[in-house]
Design a protein around this motif. Structure first.
Motif, PDB file in Angstrom:
ATOM      1  N   LEU A  77       0.825  -1.211   0.000  1.00  0.00           N
ATOM      2  CA  LEU A  77       0.000   0.000   0.000  1.00  0.00           C
ATOM      3  C   LEU A  77       0.862   1.265   0.000  1.00  0.00           C
ATOM      4  CD1 LEU A  77      -2.742  -1.178   2.507  1.00  0.00           C
ATOM      5  CD2 LEU A  77      -3.123  -0.583   0.096  1.00  0.00           C
ATOM      6  N   ASN A  78       1.907   1.258   0.807  1.00  0.00           N
ATOM      7  CA  ASN A  78       2.796   2.429   0.845  1.00  0.00           C
ATOM      8  C   ASN A  78       3.474   2.651  -0.503  1.00  0.00           C
ATOM      9  OD1 ASN A  78       2.301   3.309   3.471  1.00  0.00           O
ATOM     10  ND2 ASN A  78       3.851   1.933   4.350  1.00  0.00           N
ATOM     11  N   LYS A  79       3.796   1.574  -1.185  1.00  0.00           N
ATOM     12  CA  LYS A  79       4.393   1.697  -2.515  1.00  0.00           C
ATOM     13  C   LYS A  79       3.401   2.325  -3.487  1.00  0.00           C
ATOM     14  CE  LYS A  79       6.504  -1.003  -6.241  1.00  0.00           C
ATOM     15  NZ  LYS A  79       6.863  -2.357  -6.723  1.00  0.00           N
ATOM     16  N   SER A  80       2.150   1.898  -3.421  1.00  0.00           N
ATOM     17  CA  SER A  80       1.117   2.456  -4.300  1.00  0.00           C
ATOM     18  C   SER A  80       0.892   3.935  -3.999  1.00  0.00           C
ATOM     19  CB  SER A  80      -0.201   1.689  -4.120  1.00  0.00           C
ATOM     20  OG  SER A  80      -0.068   0.350  -4.530  1.00  0.00           O
ATOM     21  N   ILE A  81       0.933   4.273  -2.711  1.00  0.00           N
ATOM     22  CA  ILE A  81       0.743   5.684  -2.318  1.00  0.00           C
ATOM     23  C   ILE A  81       1.881   6.540  -2.859  1.00  0.00           C
ATOM     24  CG2 ILE A  81       0.728   7.259  -0.352  1.00  0.00           C
ATOM     25  CD1 ILE A  81      -0.727   4.964   1.211  1.00  0.00           C
ATOM     26  N   ALA A  82       3.110   6.049  -2.735  1.00  0.00           N
ATOM     27  CA  ALA A  82       4.279   6.809  -3.212  1.00  0.00           C
ATOM     28  C   ALA A  82       4.222   6.987  -4.728  1.00  0.00           C
ATOM     29  CB  ALA A  82       5.558   6.084  -2.804  1.00  0.00           C
ATOM     30  N   GLU A  83       3.849   5.941  -5.438  1.00  0.00           N
ATOM     31  CA  GLU A  83       3.749   6.034  -6.890  1.00  0.00           C
ATOM     32  C   GLU A  83       2.621   6.989  -7.285  1.00  0.00           C
ATOM     33  OE1 GLU A  83       3.197   1.978  -8.007  1.00  0.00           O
ATOM     34  OE2 GLU A  83       5.346   1.484  -7.905  1.00  0.00           O
ATOM     35  N   GLY A  84       1.542   6.948  -6.490  1.00  0.00           N
ATOM     36  CA  GLY A  84       0.425   7.854  -6.763  1.00  0.00           C
ATOM     37  C   GLY A  84       0.801   9.305  -6.590  1.00  0.00           C
ATOM     38  N   GLN A  85       1.602   9.577  -5.595  1.00  0.00           N
ATOM     39  CA  GLN A  85       2.039  10.950  -5.349  1.00  0.00           C
ATOM     40  C   GLN A  85       2.832  11.488  -6.547  1.00  0.00           C
ATOM     41  OE1 GLN A  85      -0.085  11.755  -2.531  1.00  0.00           O
ATOM     42  NE2 GLN A  85       1.593  13.256  -2.530  1.00  0.00           N
ATOM     43  N   VAL A 110      -8.652   8.644  -3.810  1.00  0.00           N
ATOM     44  CA  VAL A 110      -8.072   7.297  -3.917  1.00  0.00           C
ATOM     45  C   VAL A 110      -6.866   7.172  -2.987  1.00  0.00           C
ATOM     46  CG1 VAL A 110      -6.899   5.656  -5.448  1.00  0.00           C
ATOM     47  CG2 VAL A 110      -8.874   6.973  -6.287  1.00  0.00           C
ATOM     48  N   GLN A 111      -6.034   8.208  -2.984  1.00  0.00           N
ATOM     49  CA  GLN A 111      -4.862   8.191  -2.110  1.00  0.00           C
ATOM     50  C   GLN A 111      -5.271   8.095  -0.636  1.00  0.00           C
ATOM     51  OE1 GLN A 111      -2.333   7.356  -4.045  1.00  0.00           O
ATOM     52  NE2 GLN A 111      -0.932   8.982  -3.353  1.00  0.00           N
ATOM     53  N   GLN A 112      -6.310   8.814  -0.270  1.00  0.00           N
ATOM     54  CA  GLN A 112      -6.768   8.778   1.116  1.00  0.00           C
ATOM     55  C   GLN A 112      -7.306   7.402   1.476  1.00  0.00           C
ATOM     56  OE1 GLN A 112      -6.373  11.239   3.471  1.00  0.00           O
ATOM     57  NE2 GLN A 112      -6.967   9.527   4.807  1.00  0.00           N
ATOM     58  N   MET A 113      -7.983   6.799   0.532  1.00  0.00           N
ATOM     59  CA  MET A 113      -8.505   5.453   0.772  1.00  0.00           C
ATOM     60  C   MET A 113      -7.359   4.469   1.045  1.00  0.00           C
ATOM     61  SD  MET A 113     -10.753   3.051  -1.807  1.00  0.00           S
ATOM     62  CE  MET A 113      -9.339   2.847  -2.908  1.00  0.00           C
ATOM     63  N   LEU A 114      -6.278   4.622   0.291  1.00  0.00           N
ATOM     64  CA  LEU A 114      -5.113   3.755   0.496  1.00  0.00           C
ATOM     65  C   LEU A 114      -4.487   4.005   1.872  1.00  0.00           C
ATOM     66  CD1 LEU A 114      -3.420   3.931  -3.037  1.00  0.00           C
ATOM     67  CD2 LEU A 114      -4.828   2.091  -2.104  1.00  0.00           C
ATOM     68  N   LYS A 115      -4.415   5.273   2.273  1.00  0.00           N
ATOM     69  CA  LYS A 115      -3.849   5.610   3.582  1.00  0.00           C
ATOM     70  C   LYS A 115      -4.714   5.051   4.705  1.00  0.00           C
ATOM     71  CE  LYS A 115      -1.600   9.823   1.928  1.00  0.00           C
ATOM     72  NZ  LYS A 115      -1.597  11.308   1.949  1.00  0.00           N
ATOM     73  N   ASP A 116      -6.027   5.073   4.503  1.00  0.00           N
ATOM     74  CA  ASP A 116      -6.934   4.494   5.504  1.00  0.00           C
ATOM     75  C   ASP A 116      -6.726   2.982   5.625  1.00  0.00           C
ATOM     76  OD1 ASP A 116      -7.991   6.981   5.955  1.00  0.00           O
ATOM     77  OD2 ASP A 116      -9.766   6.686   4.678  1.00  0.00           O
TER      78      ASP A 116
END
Length: 270
Positions: free
Chosen positions: A122-130, A147-153
């Motif tokens: 999930l953290n990898k997806s968040i970083a790529e999303g940023q 979407v990013q917030q959903m991943l952080k949740d």
């Protein structure tokens, strides 16, 4: 093994191997069968190891005179027995045996391992999303932020050891492992029967199979022609396996000789 002499059962079925030998020169025997020595040995080896008929290339076998077939068969079976008892074949069998051994399932992941793995993903997806968000059209930015917030949740949820999702994934991991373990045990039992540690037990199984297959063949069974093919009048015979039909075509003298040899070989293995 079954080696085919022009469509005739000139050996022992699916399990009794045949080859040629010593009454005549090996070269002459291979030549009668229309194959090289290396091809003949490969046919014997694969038939015994895999339990299926291999008679690749034996194109000239059908030309052997009917009266000579029993004699050639006896030479072939004698040679086969010598080969199957050789150290070279035993090594081939052990290699095939170990290659076919089932692999146990991998150790299941613990809840902690699943937790760590999911959070990392999930953290990898968040970083790529940023990074990708910097090049997004303005009208998509807000949606992407959601979407990013959903991943952080989700990360926050997985950080809780009592997360229902985490517990469900851990239980699914154990469930799948137990199923895989049961299947492995079934496969292992089947492997032990198919590939006994003592190669002579495999040979005995092949010989027994041949004797069962050729027991009580009706060599007087009537045939009929259908679309230029010969078929049995008796529908029960028509449903018999290819090896049984091959034995029928070989004729009683050849099959009787093969059965006698198989029985003698079995007696020596006891």
């Amino acid at each position: 093994m079954i080696m085919v002499m022009g469509g005739l059962f000139i050996a022992a079925a699916c399990l009794v191997n045949l080859s040629f030998t010593v009454r005549n020169s090996p070269v002459n025997l291979w030549s009668q069968l229309g194959i090289s020595e290396s091809t003949g040995l490969e046919n014997i080896k694969r038939t015994f190891l895999e339990g299926y008929l291999y008679s690749y290339g034996a194109s000239a076998a059908k030309k052997i005179a009917t009266g000579d077939r029993v004699a050639v068969l006896q030479d072939l079976m004698q040679y086969t027995r010598q080969y199957v008892n050789s150290e070279n074949f035993k090594k081939e069998y052990e290699h095939a045996r170990l290659s076919a051994k089932p692999v146990p399932p991998a150790t299941p992941k613990s809840k902690e391992e699943i937790q760590k793995e999911r959070i990392a993903e999930l953290n990898k997806s968040i970083a790529e999303g940023q990074k990708s968000m910097q090049t997004l059209p303005a009208d998509l930015v807000e949606t992407f932020k959601e979407v990013q917030q959903m991943l952080k949740d989700q990360v926050k949820d997985y950080e809780d050891p009592q997360s229902p999702m985490l517990i469900m994934l851990a239980e699914a991991e154990q469930f799948n492992y137990q199923n895989a373990l049961r299947q492995y045990e079934i496969n292992l039992e089947a492997w032990e029967k198919a590939y006994p540690a003592d190669h002579s037990e495999m040979v005995k199984a092949r010989l027994h199979r041949f004797l069962e297959l050729t027991e009580g063949i009706d060599f007087n069974a009537a045939l009929r022609e259908e679309y230029r093919l010969k078929k049995f009048v008796n529908p029960v015979y028509e449903q018999k396996p290819a090896e049984w039909k091959m034995a029928y075509r070989s004729g009683k003298p050849v099959v009787d000789a093969a059965r006698s040899f198989a029985q003698q070989w079995l007696a020596e293995l006891k």
